[in-house]
Motif scaffolding. Structure first.
Motif, mmCIF file in Angstrom:
data_model
loop_
_atom_site.group_PDB
_atom_site.id
_atom_site.type_symbol
_atom_site.label_atom_id
_atom_site.label_comp_id
_atom_site.label_asym_id
_atom_site.label_seq_id
_atom_site.Cartn_x
_atom_site.Cartn_y
_atom_site.Cartn_z
ATOM 1 N N GLY A 1 0.771 -1.231 0.000
ATOM 2 C CA GLY A 1 0.000 0.000 0.000
ATOM 3 C C GLY A 1 0.799 1.275 0.000
ATOM 4 O O GLY A 1 0.231 2.360 0.146
ATOM 5 N N THR A 2 2.107 1.195 -0.177
ATOM 6 C CA THR A 2 2.931 2.398 -0.184
ATOM 7 C C THR A 2 3.203 2.867 -1.611
ATOM 8 O O THR A 2 3.266 2.068 -2.547
ATOM 9 N N TYR A 3 3.381 4.162 -1.747
ATOM 10 C CA TYR A 3 3.828 4.731 -3.010
ATOM 11 C C TYR A 3 5.279 4.327 -3.247
ATOM 12 O O TYR A 3 6.081 4.306 -2.302
ATOM 13 N N GLY A 4 5.636 4.072 -4.493
ATOM 14 C CA GLY A 4 7.032 3.810 -4.813
ATOM 15 C C GLY A 4 7.185 2.770 -5.898
ATOM 16 O O GLY A 4 6.238 2.431 -6.605
ATOM 17 N N LYS A 5 8.400 2.262 -5.996
ATOM 18 C CA LYS A 5 8.740 1.279 -7.020
ATOM 19 C C LYS A 5 9.730 0.293 -6.421
ATOM 20 O O LYS A 5 10.704 0.689 -5.776
ATOM 21 N N ALA B 1 11.339 5.035 5.576
ATOM 22 C CA ALA B 1 10.771 4.016 6.454
ATOM 23 C C ALA B 1 10.354 4.665 7.761
ATOM 24 O O ALA B 1 10.824 5.751 8.113
ATOM 25 N N ALA B 2 9.459 3.999 8.475
ATOM 26 C CA ALA B 2 9.011 4.495 9.774
ATOM 27 C C ALA B 2 8.901 3.341 10.752
ATOM 28 O O ALA B 2 8.516 2.227 10.377
ATOM 29 N N PHE B 3 9.226 3.633 12.023
ATOM 30 C CA PHE B 3 9.160 2.663 13.111
ATOM 31 C C PHE B 3 8.230 3.181 14.202
ATOM 32 O O PHE B 3 8.039 4.395 14.344
ATOM 33 N N PHE C 1 6.097 1.200 8.163
ATOM 34 C CA PHE C 1 6.103 1.035 6.714
ATOM 35 C C PHE C 1 7.514 1.241 6.206
ATOM 36 O O PHE C 1 8.366 1.821 6.881
ATOM 37 N N SER C 2 7.756 0.774 4.995
ATOM 38 C CA SER C 2 8.989 1.106 4.282
ATOM 39 C C SER C 2 8.673 1.143 2.797
ATOM 40 O O SER C 2 7.809 0.399 2.313
ATOM 41 N N PHE D 1 1.804 8.083 5.982
ATOM 42 C CA PHE D 1 2.260 6.699 5.874
ATOM 43 C C PHE D 1 2.658 6.328 4.452
ATOM 44 O O PHE D 1 2.678 5.153 4.087
ATOM 45 N N ALA D 2 2.976 7.340 3.654
ATOM 46 C CA ALA D 2 3.545 7.147 2.308
ATOM 47 C C ALA D 2 2.624 6.351 1.389
ATOM 48 O O ALA D 2 3.086 5.596 0.540
ATOM 49 N N THR D 3 1.320 6.553 1.514
ATOM 50 C CA THR D 3 0.395 5.755 0.707
ATOM 51 C C THR D 3 0.256 6.262 -0.722
ATOM 52 O O THR D 3 -0.063 5.486 -1.624
ATOM 53 N N LYS D 4 0.472 7.574 -0.954
ATOM 54 C CA LYS D 4 0.353 8.072 -2.326
ATOM 55 C C LYS D 4 1.164 9.343 -2.510
ATOM 56 O O LYS D 4 1.522 10.027 -1.547
ATOM 57 N N LEU D 5 1.439 9.647 -3.765
ATOM 58 C CA LEU D 5 2.156 10.858 -4.136
ATOM 59 C C LEU D 5 1.190 12.043 -4.147
ATOM 60 O O LEU D 5 0.150 11.994 -4.800
#
Length: 205
Positions: free
Chosen positions: A77-81, A89-91, A100-101, A171-175
């Motif tokens: 579910g994170t944005y990226g490639k 990343a987050a802890f 997430f990472s 949470f880096a889900t989308k751009l």
């Protein structure tokens, strides 16, 4: 230290083992003046990994950003490639749980960008700034060529030697926003660590 000495006595640890060539790590101290960690984790792969920046959100989660030459697994579910070379990343606050990472960019070999600023704002948006330059191709310095930009980009073209600004949703889900910034008369860059974001979302280059 290049091993896990001492980590086995710390219960709050996401990654206890030093993986390889270079490694990122995060340490949490009990008191302001303490030298004894209560939580610590490595973060990386058997290849080169480097954490450039760290920030906290309003709930005490710990975010890191940097470069890798290895394969960092993206969480669902994170944005990226996959298998690209810039990571975020987050802890959890005790460094024992990965929230997430993700990785982003295009190249599967060397990082495109040298990170120059990173921040999580009061609404949990994630801000990233970096620069890439082909001025010294033999050193694999990087490039801004082909990085994803948003429809509202301030600058939508690049000469491969520019700044790159990225904003991700919580949470880096989308751009949310991505743009180049720079001109064609010079190879634009900024020395690492000298740019800043404020919690209102302004970047100072």
């Amino acid at each position: 230290s290049c091993d896990a000495n001492g980590l086995d006595t710390i219960t709050s640890t996401f990654q206890t083992k030093y993986q390889g060539e270079r490694e990122g790590f995060v340490v949490k101290l009990l008191e302001k003046d303490s030298t004894k960690p209560v939580a610590m984790t490595y973060f990386g792969t058997p290849q080169y990994d480097q954490v450039y920046f760290l920030d906290l959100d309003n709930d005490g989660r710990v975010y890191i950003a940097g470069q890798t030459n290895g394969t960092i697994q993206r969480t669902s579910g994170t944005y990226g490639k996959d298998d690209t070379k810039q990571f975020i990343a987050a802890f959890g606050g005790d460094l024992d749980t990965l929230v997430f990472s993700t990785t982003f960019g295009n190249r599967l070999t060397n990082p495109e960008l040298s990170p120059s600023a990173f921040m999580v704002d009061n609404c949990y948006h994630i801000y990233y700034s970096g620069w890439g330059s082909t001025v010294d191709p033999a050193a694999n310095r990087g490039t801004t060529e082909g990085l994803e930009i948003s429809l509202d980009a301030i600058v939508s073209t690049t000469d491969s030697n520019d700044f790159y600004l990225l904003v991700l949703s919580p949470f880096a889900t989308k751009l949310l926003h991505a743009t180049y910034f720079g001109g064609t008369s010079t190879d634009d860059h900024v020395d690492g660590g000298t740019s800043r974001f404020d919690k209102g979302g302004v970047v100072y280059q």
